[in-house]
Design an enzyme around this catalytic site. Sequence first.
Site, short mmCIF file in Angstrom:
data_model
loop_
_atom_site.label_atom_id
_atom_site.label_comp_id
_atom_site.label_asym_id
_atom_site.label_seq_id
_atom_site.Cartn_x
_atom_site.Cartn_y
_atom_site.Cartn_z
N SER A 1 39.85 45.69 21.38
CA SER A 1 38.66 46.21 21.94
C SER A 1 37.43 45.05 22.18
CB SER A 1 38.20 47.32 21.05
OG SER A 1 36.72 47.56 21.39
N GLU B 1 34.64 45.72 21.44
CA GLU B 1 33.84 45.98 20.23
C GLU B 1 34.11 45.10 19.31
OE1 GLU B 1 31.34 48.41 18.83
OE2 GLU B 1 31.23 48.49 20.96
N TYR C 1 34.25 50.03 12.70
CA TYR C 1 35.38 50.08 13.73
C TYR C 1 35.70 48.72 14.34
CZ TYR C 1 37.47 50.84 18.47
OH TYR C 1 38.08 50.69 19.58
P1 NDP Z 1 41.42 58.41 22.00
O1 NDP Z 1 40.20 58.69 20.67
O2 NDP Z 1 41.08 59.28 23.05
O3 NDP Z 1 42.55 58.47 21.53
C1 NDP Z 1 42.84 58.31 20.04
C2 NDP Z 1 44.44 58.90 19.59
O4 NDP Z 1 44.82 58.17 18.45
C3 NDP Z 1 44.71 60.15 19.82
O5 NDP Z 1 45.91 60.60 20.44
C4 NDP Z 1 44.56 60.35 18.25
O6 NDP Z 1 45.49 61.48 17.88
C5 NDP Z 1 45.36 59.10 17.63
N1 NDP Z 1 45.35 59.18 16.36
C6 NDP Z 1 44.13 59.08 15.69
N2 NDP Z 1 44.44 58.67 14.44
C7 NDP Z 1 45.67 58.74 14.25
C8 NDP Z 1 46.66 58.46 13.19
N3 NDP Z 1 46.40 58.45 11.86
N4 NDP Z 1 48.30 58.51 13.30
C9 NDP Z 1 48.28 58.73 14.72
N5 NDP Z 1 47.52 59.06 15.56
C10 NDP Z 1 46.07 58.88 15.51
O7 NDP Z 1 41.19 56.69 22.35
P2 NDP Z 1 41.29 56.13 23.73
O8 NDP Z 1 42.60 56.84 24.33
O9 NDP Z 1 40.11 55.97 24.37
O10 NDP Z 1 41.64 54.75 23.36
C11 NDP Z 1 43.17 54.37 23.03
C12 NDP Z 1 43.07 52.93 22.19
O11 NDP Z 1 42.32 52.06 22.81
C13 NDP Z 1 42.59 53.19 20.80
O12 NDP Z 1 42.85 52.29 19.82
C14 NDP Z 1 41.06 52.76 21.15
O13 NDP Z 1 40.41 52.34 19.76
C15 NDP Z 1 41.43 51.68 22.02
N6 NDP Z 1 40.37 51.06 22.83
C16 NDP Z 1 39.73 52.03 23.70
C17 NDP Z 1 38.79 51.51 24.60
C18 NDP Z 1 38.22 52.61 25.76
O14 NDP Z 1 37.13 52.24 26.26
N7 NDP Z 1 38.58 53.88 25.89
C19 NDP Z 1 38.70 50.42 24.84
C20 NDP Z 1 39.17 49.49 23.96
C21 NDP Z 1 40.23 49.68 23.04
P3 NDP Z 1 44.49 63.09 17.70
O15 NDP Z 1 44.59 63.62 19.34
O16 NDP Z 1 45.38 63.68 16.83
O17 NDP Z 1 43.25 63.00 17.30
P1 GDR Z 2 31.36 52.49 22.54
O1 GDR Z 2 31.31 53.71 23.39
O2 GDR Z 2 30.51 52.54 21.30
O3 GDR Z 2 31.17 51.36 23.55
O4 GDR Z 2 33.00 52.45 22.23
P2 GDR Z 2 30.25 54.94 23.49
O5 GDR Z 2 30.54 55.69 24.76
O6 GDR Z 2 30.48 55.72 22.25
O7 GDR Z 2 29.04 54.14 23.51
C1 GDR Z 2 28.48 53.36 24.56
C2 GDR Z 2 27.00 53.00 24.30
O8 GDR Z 2 26.16 54.32 24.43
C3 GDR Z 2 25.09 54.21 23.61
N1 GDR Z 2 24.75 55.77 23.53
C4 GDR Z 2 25.42 56.72 23.10
N2 GDR Z 2 26.67 56.76 22.84
C5 GDR Z 2 27.24 57.93 22.34
N3 GDR Z 2 28.52 58.05 22.13
N4 GDR Z 2 26.33 59.13 22.18
C6 GDR Z 2 25.14 58.97 22.67
O9 GDR Z 2 24.40 59.88 22.89
C7 GDR Z 2 24.52 57.97 23.17
N5 GDR Z 2 23.31 57.39 23.69
C8 GDR Z 2 23.45 56.07 23.81
C9 GDR Z 2 25.74 53.64 22.51
O10 GDR Z 2 24.92 53.27 21.60
C10 GDR Z 2 26.51 52.56 23.14
O11 GDR Z 2 25.82 51.44 22.87
C11 GDR Z 2 33.96 52.81 23.22
C12 GDR Z 2 35.09 53.41 22.64
O12 GDR Z 2 35.85 53.96 23.30
C13 GDR Z 2 35.93 52.45 21.81
O13 GDR Z 2 37.08 52.92 20.98
C14 GDR Z 2 36.12 51.02 22.49
O14 GDR Z 2 36.92 50.02 21.78
C15 GDR Z 2 34.98 50.60 23.17
O15 GDR Z 2 34.31 51.54 23.93
C16 GDR Z 2 35.47 49.39 23.89
#
Ligand code: NDP
Ligand code: GDR
Length: 324
Positions: free
Chosen positions: A125, A127, A149
């Site tokens: 990520s 992050e 995280y």
């Molecule tokens: P989500 O939060 O939508 O999905 C996370 C998934 O992980 C869910 O299916 C959840 O299952 C499963 N999970 C959580 N804990 C466990 C566990 N202990 N064992 C098995 N499964 C588990 O995430 P995204 O789809 O947005 O992201 C996918 C991956 O990419 C994540 O690793 C995230 O950190 C990473 N990522 C995401 C980004 C983004 O912008 N979306 C950017 C960069 C990285 P359940 O439904 O049961 O909770």
């Molecule tokens: P992020 O996503 O932390 O970048 O992680 P999120 O959408 O939670 O926050 C993005 C930015 O928005 C600001 N923010 C708020 N965020 C949330 N959630 N709720 C609020 O009310 C709010 N107001 C302002 C946050 O401070 C932050 O700066 C996501 C996840 O998908 C991670 O798993 C992944 O790795 C990274 O993106 C890349």
Amino acid sequence: MAPKRALITGITGQDGSYLAEFLLARGYEVIGMVRRSSTVNFERIRHIQDKITLVSGDLLDEVSLIHILREHRPHEVYNLAAQSFVQTSWPQPVFTGETTALGVTRLLDAVRIVDPEIRFYQASSSEMFGKVVEVPQKETTPFYPRSPYGVAKVYGHWITVNYRESYGMHATSGILFNHESPRRGLEFVTRKISHGVARIKLGLDEELRLGNLEARRDWGFAGDYVEAMWLMLQQDQPEDYVIATGETHSVREFCELAFGYVGLDYRDYVVIDQRFMRPAEVDLLIGDASKARQKLGWQPRTTFPELVQMMVEADLQLVKEQMR
Ligand code: NDP
Ligand code: GDR
């Protein structure tokens, strides 16, 4: 030729559902790992549930991982499972580490034990970049994570690199910048805004409470990004890649566009709430995906305004259906 098999952890999440669709369209057999929860949460995969095989397992339980790999013998493993919500990683730092960091080792090691020829994708990520050290961020930019995280993801990243170097495994880490969609969880800021806009427009809410509006992110569309995951595993050499749009926008700009799309001014509805501020913030993310463009031939297709519009339209539709 027999179809390829892929195991996706995190298939019930945003990316898991898009990746499953993508792989099915390419003729893959898709095995999705789901963990036990008290309520079934298959909303994102219900439309493809009869085309995939769901198996029970958990990143916290290495035995379950070994059983799944032995039984299904996938050619490719996509590790998308994680405790993925940054905000929750402060109140739950140990659980986040167990899943998002050590979970990667458990799965990598299960692969090594069962069949080290299996190709492995780790969901790293942006992050991990955290505090601004270099702009734009690329594969060589040093990491400076700003949340439990982010720290856990740095561990997951390096253990993937380490298994590649220690055991010669085809293990790849995709450093993906934020990617969103109508399937994004409601707690993440983009979806919180698009859903909030829909509820306000349809008269259900009067305000939307948010935290830091100045944070800037490189937001792309999840449907575009899963293709990059797959491309990485099709390369002869496993390497790490940044996946991003190369554009950055603030949360404020997201609000402006999303409210503007339904003819409203965000300033009339958005209320700043300290509860959504983070102990340490990531102020600016903007990625340089030139390596992916050159080596994978990957580039994003969806623009920022198209993404915002897609999410607001989908939530308007959803909220209207819920009101019926
Ligand atoms: P989500 O939060 O939508 O999905 C996370 C998934 O992980 C869910 O299916 C959840 O299952 C499963 N999970 C959580 N804990 C466990 C566990 N202990 N064992 C098995 N499964 C588990 O995430 P995204 O789809 O947005 O992201 C996918 C991956 O990419 C994540 O690793 C995230 O950190 C990473 N990522 C995401 C980004 C983004 O912008 N979306 C950017 C960069 C990285 P359940 O439904 O049961 O909770
Ligand atoms: P992020 O996503 O932390 O970048 O992680 P999120 O959408 O939670 O926050 C993005 C930015 O928005 C600001 N923010 C708020 N965020 C949330 N959630 N709720 C609020 O009310 C709010 N107001 C302002 C946050 O401070 C932050 O700066 C996501 C996840 O998908 C991670 O798993 C992944 O790795 C990274 O993106 C890349």
